[in-house]
Design a protein around this motif. Structure first.
Motif, PDB file in Angstrom:
ATOM      1  N   THR A 192       0.840  -1.200   0.000  1.00  0.00           N
ATOM      2  CA  THR A 192       0.000   0.000   0.000  1.00  0.00           C
ATOM      3  C   THR A 192       0.875   1.250   0.000  1.00  0.00           C
ATOM      4  N   ILE A 193       0.269   2.368  -0.352  1.00  0.00           N
ATOM      5  CA  ILE A 193       0.980   3.645  -0.302  1.00  0.00           C
ATOM      6  C   ILE A 193       1.376   3.961   1.138  1.00  0.00           C
ATOM      7  N   VAL A 251       0.459  12.423 -13.726  1.00  0.00           N
ATOM      8  CA  VAL A 251      -0.454  11.543 -14.460  1.00  0.00           C
ATOM      9  C   VAL A 251      -1.704  11.311 -13.604  1.00  0.00           C
ATOM     10  N   ILE A 252      -2.849  11.606 -14.198  1.00  0.00           N
ATOM     11  CA  ILE A 252      -4.133  11.507 -13.496  1.00  0.00           C
ATOM     12  C   ILE A 252      -4.941  10.358 -14.082  1.00  0.00           C
ATOM     13  N   LEU A 281       2.900   3.512  -7.987  1.00  0.00           N
ATOM     14  CA  LEU A 281       1.976   2.865  -7.048  1.00  0.00           C
ATOM     15  C   LEU A 281       0.731   3.726  -6.835  1.00  0.00           C
ATOM     16  N   ARG A 282       0.913   5.026  -6.822  1.00  0.00           N
ATOM     17  CA  ARG A 282      -0.210   5.950  -6.653  1.00  0.00           C
ATOM     18  C   ARG A 282      -1.188   5.833  -7.833  1.00  0.00           C
ATOM     19  N   ALA A 314      -3.202   2.639  -7.213  1.00  0.00           N
ATOM     20  CA  ALA A 314      -4.193   2.834  -6.141  1.00  0.00           C
ATOM     21  C   ALA A 314      -5.370   3.666  -6.640  1.00  0.00           C
ATOM     22  N   ASP A 315      -5.071   4.720  -7.386  1.00  0.00           N
ATOM     23  CA  ASP A 315      -6.146   5.553  -7.936  1.00  0.00           C
ATOM     24  C   ASP A 315      -7.027   4.754  -8.901  1.00  0.00           C
TER      25      ASP A 315
END
Lengths: 324, 324
Positions: A110-111, A200-201, A304-305, A308-309
Motif C-alpha cells: 500500500t501507499i 499523471v491523473i 503505485l499511486r 491505487a487511484d
C-alpha cells in the motif's frame, strides 16, 4: 547516515569499498536478475540469502533474515525480493538492523506502507531505494528526451503477457493486494511517470476480475495530464503468442515513437534508433550503490499511486475464473 | 501569494477585511452547512453561488463558475461543493482565475488529482484547503490529547448510517469514484488520522459491492500503526434505526474512551466529558480564513490515501443490488 567502512554492521570485517549485500526472498526475480546483477558489479558483493524454501545454487542461504544477519554481520544492505504483501515487515527488520534497503517493485502493498518504510529509513539514517527496474531499460531516457522536445498528443501503453509463462506458481499475484495484471503493468507506469513530466491523473479504468480472484486479469485505463495529454493503457495477462510491452507516443505534428520490448527498443517514424539487450538490474544496482555512497534515498511512489487511484475509481467487471 | 486588498480579483472593489466567497455546487451540503456557516462568520461574505440546477433561497445564483466570476469579480475565494468526480476541473478554473480554493471532502476523486490541485495552487500563489470537516467536531482535539498521554491498545470505528436518509438522490455516490460508504467513512478516517499520531496502515478490507453498483455499501477494515496499535473500522450504509458515528478507544491499562455522534460527544470510563452541538463548518471556515490571511495552504491527503489503499488491497464481495 553512515557510509562505507563506518557501518556498525561492518565491525570487525575487512573494510573495503565493495558494498556487501544480502538477499531476502530467493524466488524467480532474485535468481533471474538480482544474483547475476550483483555478481556482475565489481562494487558489490553477494554475501548470502534468506528464504524459507528456495536454495539457489551457489548462494549461502538461511531460513530467515535474522539468521542471515547473525551469521553475516558484515552485510551492509539487504535487497527485499519477497512478495509485496510482507515487504513492510521485512523492510522494517532490515532498517531496524541498521542496513540499507533495496525494495523490489512495488515497494510495498500500500501507499501507506511505502510512506512508512521511507520515513523509517530516514529516521534510522539508512538509504532506501524503491526500485522501478523498467526505468533502467536502455531506451527510456532517449524517449523522455524526445518527448521533452516537442508537444505530445497521445501516449498508448500496450502491455500484454501470458501470466502462465511469466509468473508460474505465483499464486499471491491474484490474491487481495497482489495487484494481478498491475504487477507487470506497474512497470509500464514506472516508465510512463518517467517519460511524462507532468502529473499523471487516472480518469477511468475497467478492471476485469476473474470470478475466483481478488485482483484484475485485464485492465483498460484512461489517464491524462493537466496539459491535456491523453494517455491510454491496455493490460492483458492472458496474451498467448506474441508478447507485447510497448508504449506508442504521437506528437502534435504526427511524429510517431514506439518504445517496445519493455523499453529496450526505440523506433521513431519507422526507423530503429535503439535496439539493445535488457540490462535493467545492472543500472538499478549502480543507482543503489550511488545512493548508499552519497547517503541519500530514492522513494518515488508515483507508479503505485496511479495503481491505487485506478482501484479507487475503476469499474469492476466480472471475468471468467482463472485456473493456472 | 496575495492577501486581502491586493487581489487582482478585487480591482475596483471596496477594500475591506471580509473575505468575499462564491460557492460552486449548491446541493445539500452547501445549503445545510456552507451557506449558514459563511453567513454566521463576520469575517466572511457570501457573494454568490453557481450551479446548473439548484437555486437556494436568498442566494444570487448563476449557471456556471465563469458566469459567477464575470458578474462578481470581487469574489476572492471559491468553495467547491460539487461531487468529487468533477472537483479537479472546477478547482483548476478557480485557481487559474487567481482565487483561493476551499475543497469539500474528499478533495478530489483520486490522490493524483488532489496532488495536482495542491501543486497548481502553490504555483499560482493562492491558498488551498482540503477540508475534512469532522476534524472540527468539538471533542476531537480532547481525544487526541488523551490518546497522546497514555499507551493505546486499540481503536474501533463504527460508522453506520442510512444512505436513503442522508444521501437522497445522490446517485453519484455509488458510481465508480463515488466511494460508496467511504463517503461518510472518510469522515471517520479524517478524525482517525488526527487522533492517531503515527502513520495508519491498511492491512485488509472486506468491500461489499452491491451487484448493480461500482462502490461498496459495507466495509470491514483492519488497520494498524507501526507501534502495533490495532485499528478496526466497520462501515454500513444500510443502518436503519439508531445511527452510529462512534470511535471506541481502549488504553493499555484498560481505560475506555468513546467519541460519538461524529465527534460531538466524549465519554471516558462511562463519564460524559463533552457533549456539544455540531459546529464543524464554523471551525473549518475560520481555519480557511486564517490560511488565506497567512498566505498558506492545508492539503493533507492521508484520509484519501487510506481509502485508496483499502480499494487496492481489499477483497471484493458481492452484495444484493441497491435500489434507492
Amino acid at each position: 547516515m553512515f557510509g562505507f567502512g563506518k557501518s556498525k554492521a561492518q565491525k570487525g570485517a575487512t573494510q573495503t569499498q565493495t558494498l556487501k549485500i544480502g538477499l531476502i526472498g530467493l524466488g524467480k526475480i532474485a535468481v533471474d536478475q538480482h544474483i547475476p546483477s550483483i555478481r556482475a558489479n565489481k562494487n558489490l558483493e553477494l554475501v548470502a540469502g534468506a528464504s524459507p524454501g528456495s536454495r539457489p545454487q551457489g548462494v549461502v542461504a538461511y531460513n530467515t533474515l535474522a539468521e542471515m544477519l547473525k551469521a553475516h554481520p558484515e552485510i551492509e544492505a539487504v535487497a527485499v525480493c519477497t512478495p509485496p504483501q510482507v515487504r513492510l515487515s521485512v523492510a522494517r527488520q532490515v532498517i531496524e538492523a541498521g542496513r540499507h534497503v533495496f525494495l523490489e517493485k512495488p515497494p510495498a502493498a500500500t501507499i501507506g506502507e511505502a510512506e512508512l518504510i521511507r520515513d523509517l529509513a530516514k529516521a534510522k539514517g539508512v538509504s532506501a531505494l524503491a526500485s522501478w527496474h523498467s526505468r533502467y531499460a536502455p531506451a527510456v531516457e532517449a524517449t523522455r528526451k524526445w518527448m521533452g522536445e516537442r508537444p505530445i498528443k497521445s501516449v498508448h501503453i500496450v502491455w500484454k503477457e501470458n501470466v502462465r509463462q511469466w509468473h508460474p506458481g505465483q499464486t499471491w499475484i491474484f490474491e487481495a493486494g497482489g495487484m494481478g495484471v498491475f504487477d507487470p503493468g506497474i512497470n509500464s507506469l514506472s516508465i510512463l511517470t518517467r517519460i511524462v513530466r507532468d502529473t499523471v491523473i487516472v480518469k477511468s479504468a475497467d478492471l476485469h476480475f476473474p470470478s475466483n480472484c481478488q485482483a484484475p486479469i485485464q485492465v483498460e485505463m484512461n489517464m491524462q495530464t493537466d496539459n491535456g495529454l491523453a494517455i491510454r493503457a491496455d493490460y492483458d495477462f492472458l496474451q498467448t503468442g506474441v508478447q507485447t510491452w510497448s508504449i506508442f507516443v504521437e506528437s502534435e505534428s504526427g511524429e510517431k515513437l514506439v518504445l517496445s520490448m519493455g523499453g529496450t527498443e526505440l523506433e521513431i517514424d519507422g526507423k530503429t534508433i535503439i535496439k539493445e539487450k535488457e540490462a535493467e538490474y545492472s543500472g538499478l544496482y549502480a543507482h543503489f550503490y550511488d545512493l548508499v555512497k552519497s547517503g541519500t534515498s530514492d522513494v518515488d511512489l508515483s507508479p503505485l499511486r496511479v495503481v491505487a487511484d485506478a482501484f479507487m475509481v475503476g469499474k469492476r467487471i466480472e471475468a471468467p475464473a482463472y485456473i493456472e
